[in-house]
Design an enzyme around this catalytic site. Structure first.
Site, mmCIF file in Angstrom:
data_model
loop_
_atom_site.group_PDB
_atom_site.id
_atom_site.type_symbol
_atom_site.label_atom_id
_atom_site.label_comp_id
_atom_site.label_asym_id
_atom_site.label_seq_id
_atom_site.Cartn_x
_atom_site.Cartn_y
_atom_site.Cartn_z
ATOM 1 N N ASP A 93 -10.617 -100.888 -17.351
ATOM 2 C CA ASP A 93 -11.922 -101.487 -17.080
ATOM 3 C C ASP A 93 -12.526 -100.851 -15.827
ATOM 4 O OD1 ASP A 93 -14.073 -103.135 -17.370
ATOM 5 O OD2 ASP A 93 -13.110 -104.918 -16.538
ATOM 6 N N CYS A 109 -16.285 -103.112 -25.723
ATOM 7 C CA CYS A 109 -15.228 -103.167 -24.718
ATOM 8 C C CYS A 109 -15.151 -104.624 -24.308
ATOM 9 C CB CYS A 109 -15.502 -102.210 -23.565
ATOM 10 S SG CYS A 109 -17.200 -102.211 -22.945
ATOM 11 N N SER A 110 -15.170 -104.927 -23.024
ATOM 12 C CA SER A 110 -15.177 -106.329 -22.613
ATOM 13 C C SER A 110 -16.605 -106.864 -22.537
ATOM 14 C CB SER A 110 -14.482 -106.492 -21.253
ATOM 15 O OG SER A 110 -14.493 -107.845 -20.845
ATOM 16 N N ALA A 111 -17.463 -106.149 -21.792
ATOM 17 C CA ALA A 111 -18.866 -106.561 -21.672
ATOM 18 C C ALA A 111 -19.774 -105.831 -22.649
ATOM 19 C CB ALA A 111 -19.358 -106.331 -20.242
ATOM 20 N N GLY A 112 -19.294 -104.704 -23.182
ATOM 21 C CA GLY A 112 -20.111 -103.939 -24.115
ATOM 22 C C GLY A 112 -21.143 -103.067 -23.444
ATOM 23 N N ILE A 113 -20.863 -102.615 -22.211
ATOM 24 C CA ILE A 113 -21.840 -101.775 -21.509
ATOM 25 C C ILE A 113 -21.205 -100.569 -20.804
ATOM 26 C CG2 ILE A 113 -23.549 -103.598 -21.192
ATOM 27 C CD1 ILE A 113 -22.549 -104.025 -18.371
ATOM 28 N N GLY A 114 -20.032 -100.711 -20.213
ATOM 29 C CA GLY A 114 -19.423 -99.631 -19.436
ATOM 30 C C GLY A 114 -18.744 -98.596 -20.309
ATOM 31 N N ARG A 115 -17.576 -98.938 -20.814
ATOM 32 C CA ARG A 115 -16.845 -98.032 -21.695
ATOM 33 C C ARG A 115 -17.616 -97.772 -22.987
ATOM 34 N NH1 ARG A 115 -11.186 -101.226 -20.687
ATOM 35 N NH2 ARG A 115 -12.675 -102.920 -20.302
ATOM 36 N N GLN A 125 -21.274 -98.217 -16.132
ATOM 37 C CA GLN A 125 -21.222 -99.151 -15.004
ATOM 38 C C GLN A 125 -20.883 -98.532 -13.662
ATOM 39 O OE1 GLN A 125 -18.634 -102.094 -17.263
ATOM 40 N NE2 GLN A 125 -19.884 -103.498 -16.079
#
Length: 416
Positions: free
Chosen positions: A182, A216-222, A260
């Site tokens: 993350d 991913c977790s938030a759907g923005i970084g990875r 991110q």
């Protein structure tokens, strides 16, 4: 084209400008309304309070009482690419996730996180890991595991998604990158590109069917990193001019906050430069990516892998093999990462709050079930008591009648 991007990369590296470039992108990104995500009835459908889909690009659930899911359709027309970027499903949104996959005619789900990272829950277990199927009664779907191919840093599942009401089934490919930390980056461009081209080879990203779901977790970084690299490589294959910054700004019009950290932005450039070798006709490049990724080794311990990747990208451990391939140093220039660290701390707090909220919700559900059982008992108790009382009277009457019959009728029959 790749030479231009490579020169830009070298200049940014030499001038230590990744942080300023990242801030430029963040400041130039448009902010669009996202009112629906803030409706009271939708709050428990969001993993993080600060990551919401824009109203104009959010995916809407069809034939549902509430059409909200934290997912955005990112449509890059010039690349003929469409992605659905979404958060890691919550326990109460797994059913909505599969409903979306079905309605959007998706052929593949690309998962770039683990369910638990650094002791924080990042995603619910929304797919089966053994022969037992998962049933989502709320939306009428079941999911079965057909096969599993485990590599050193990713796993490919074949899943059967069934519409329980119609009996129709579809096969969904589930590509799970298991070693991407993350707020971090993959171990090397080679390993990432090997994974990306594995997804591409399945045909799941092609425009002749529904968009792939990337999360991913938030759907923005990875998720943003994956989508940006793939889009840029497609445009390069088409001979289009590629301005990485402008493409990212364009993608951010569909979902907020894509990519991110400055590290993720830098890694995107590295992967695009390396991936461009394939577009130039280097037929052996994919084979070299596969060899460098060491995908056929046994999966390593998750904790040690996570630490190794972080150290490697921070310049404390440099992958010499990958440098020979790319000609690019994997060492990141020292930059001020206060904003990223504050976001990470905030994300950890949000994870803890989400976990606590889930536990509270489960406790409330158990209490509600207990209360319902108690009310049912209170409703039936007087009825059952009366029925028992009547039963006692009837049994007593029957016994009394039997005794009376034996005392009065039987002697007469005997005398006769």
């Amino acid at each position: 084209m790749s030479a231009t991007i490579e020169r830009e990369f070298e200049e940014l590296d030499a001038q230590c400008r990744w942080q300023p470039l990242y801030l430029e992108i963040r400041n130039e990104s448009h902010d669009y309304p996202h009112r629906v995500a803030k409706f009271p009835e939708n709050r428990n459908r969001n993993r993080y309070r600060d990551v919401s889909p824009y109203d104009h690009s959010r995916v809407k659930l069809q034939s549902a009482e509430n059409d909200y899911i934290n997912a955005s359709l990112v449509d890059i027309e010039e690349a003929q690419r469409s992605y659905i970027l979404t958060q890691g499903p919550l326990p109460n949104t797994c059913c909505h996730f599969w409903l979306m996959v079905w309605q959007q005619k998706t052929r593949a789900v690309v998962m770039l996180n683990r369910t638990v990272e650094k002791e924080s829950v990042k995603c619910a277990q929304y797919w089966p890991t053994d022969d037992r199927e998962m049933v989502f009664k709320e939306t009428g779907f079941s999911v079965k595991l057909l096969s599993e191919d485990v590599k050193s840093y990713y796993t490919v599942h074949l899943l059967q998604l069934e519409n329980i009401n119609s009996g129709e089934t579809r096969t969904i490919s589930h590509f799970h990158y298991t070693t991407w930390p993350d707020f971090g980056v993959p171990e090397s461009p080679a390993s990432f590109l090997n994974f990306l081209f594995k997804v591409r080879e399945s045909g799941s990203l092609n425009p002749d069917h529904g968009p792939a779901v990337i999360h991913c977790s938030a759907g923005i970084g990875r998720s943003g990193t994956f989508s940006l690299v793939d889009t840029c490589l497609v445009l390069m294959e088409k001979g289009e001019d590629v301005n990485v910054k402008q493409i990212l700004l364009s993608m951010r019009k569909y979902r907020m906050g894509l990519i991110q950290t400055p590290d993720q932005l830098r890694f995107s450039y590295m992967a695009i430069i390396e991936g461009a070798k394939y577009t130039k006709g280097d037929s052996n490049i994919q084979k070299r990516w596969k060899e460098l990724s060491k995908e056929d080794l046994s999966p390593v311990c998750r904790h040690s892998q996570n630490r190794t990747m972080t150290e490697k990208y921070n310049g404390k451990r440099i992958g010499s093999e990958d440098e020979k391939l790319t000609g690019l140093s994997s060492k990141v220039p020292d930059t001020v990462e206060e904003s990223s660290e504050s976001i990470l701390r905030k994300r950890i707090r949000e994870d803890r709050k989400a976990t606590t909220a889930q536990k509270v919700q489960q406790m409330r559900q158990r209490l509600n079930e207990t209360e319902r059982k108690r009310k049912r008992w209170l409703y039936w108790q007087p009825i059952l008591t009366k029925m028992g009382f009547v039963s006692v009277i009837l049994v007593g009457a029957l016994v009394g009648w039997t005794l009376l019959f034996q005392l009065n009728v039987l002697p007469r029959l005997t005398d006769t």
